[in-house]
Design an enzyme around this catalytic site. Sequence first.
Site, mmCIF file in Angstrom:
data_model
loop_
_atom_site.group_PDB
_atom_site.id
_atom_site.type_symbol
_atom_site.label_atom_id
_atom_site.label_comp_id
_atom_site.label_asym_id
_atom_site.label_seq_id
_atom_site.Cartn_x
_atom_site.Cartn_y
_atom_site.Cartn_z
ATOM 1 N N HIS A 161 0.849 -1.203 0.000
ATOM 2 C CA HIS A 161 0.000 0.000 0.000
ATOM 3 C C HIS A 161 0.879 1.245 0.000
ATOM 4 C CE1 HIS A 161 0.208 1.363 4.274
ATOM 5 N NE2 HIS A 161 0.328 0.094 4.593
ATOM 6 N N GLU A 186 -5.258 1.560 1.884
ATOM 7 C CA GLU A 186 -5.132 0.454 2.850
ATOM 8 C C GLU A 186 -5.425 0.926 4.262
ATOM 9 O OE1 GLU A 186 -3.087 -2.327 5.686
ATOM 10 O OE2 GLU A 186 -2.801 -0.172 5.426
ATOM 11 N N ASP A 237 4.295 -5.247 3.562
ATOM 12 C CA ASP A 237 3.922 -4.173 4.481
ATOM 13 C C ASP A 237 4.938 -4.107 5.626
ATOM 14 O OD1 ASP A 237 2.409 -2.207 5.878
ATOM 15 O OD2 ASP A 237 0.531 -3.120 5.264
ATOM 16 N N HIS A 264 3.401 4.295 13.288
ATOM 17 C CA HIS A 264 2.346 5.324 13.235
ATOM 18 C C HIS A 264 2.723 6.579 14.040
ATOM 19 C CE1 HIS A 264 -1.253 2.890 11.470
ATOM 20 N NE2 HIS A 264 -0.126 2.665 10.841
#
Length: 357
Positions: free
Chosen positions: A79, A221, A244, A332
């Site tokens: 993604h 995604e 990923d 993240h």
Amino acid sequence: MELLKKLTQTPSVPGREDRIRRVICDYLQENGLVDELSIDAMGSIIGLRRARPASVTSGTPDPGSVLRKRPLRVMLAAHMDQIGFLVRHIDDNGYVRVNPVGGFDTRNLFARRVLVCTAAEDLTGIMNPGGKPIHISSEADRKKVPEIGEFFVDLGLPAEEVRQKVVIGDMVVLDGPFTMVGNSVVSQCLDNRVGCWAQIRALENLSHHSCDIYAVWTVQEEVGMRGAAPATFGIEPDIGVACDTTLCCKTPGVPDEDRVSVAGDGVCLHVMDSSMISDFGLIADFEHVARAGIIKCQRAILPRGGQDGSAIQRSRGGVRTIALACPIKYIHTVTEMAHIDDLDSYHRLLTRWLESL
Ligand SMILES: [Zn+2]
């Protein structure tokens, strides 16, 4: 590393992947890495690299090819979107309110530099939650973790000027540098520009392959694997490989059984997460190739979380699928961290496995 740096410094949130798409497509074309290049209706890039066997007489023929009447079809999917925001509202004081696209931990969003990407220019802004500074806040205020909707962006401009420059739907991304820290790379959106990069590097590395490779860079995604399913439906692959990243929590404050992966132990073969279970035959094949090539890899299970592999696996009549993942510390956040040995083993293992088919 120059390519990975460029990929991480190109803002592209779900539904607004046009910039990263251009960077990847340009690179593929300039370097002749695929035979056909197309963009599907949702915006995913599909690069077809036809089989290039070492020679017509050498190697073991693929027994299934007679039944299929075509070479084995392998789909790689990374993604290319990153977590971020879309502008939701501009208030009368010129503060920009945002809507998240992708899962942020709000504790990581205090006092952040951001880029508000408009059609004309990228504006630097400052993100903070609404509320009082420490000097004048109560004890209760200081313990509160704000909701995502409480954050706003200050562009340092009067409301009128902000409204002239910014429109609802403009993307907002965190702004952070790409740096080397010890034996690791630190940047924003290593999830998943690392997967995008590994696929490109594998295409560059390949000396020969008997399968047709459909290298896909998917959209959306981070908002629920929306781009992978239609891309897979169109390709009809025999095997899927989702490329990923995953959690790496061998860090203070996390019990060892919750670490998921270890930085420096090689690319992860993702045994399962809450969205899919990888094909065990493919895990064995990858481990065999890793052993033969002396390439590091590790198994990992992520109790919660998903990735594109789940959409690939459930396409049409089902697809044998495995998920590969680079261990990422502080995932993240704007300081995602990847060990160079894991980056190295990622593209090398993918290359050798494709050559082995
Ligand atoms: Zn990801």
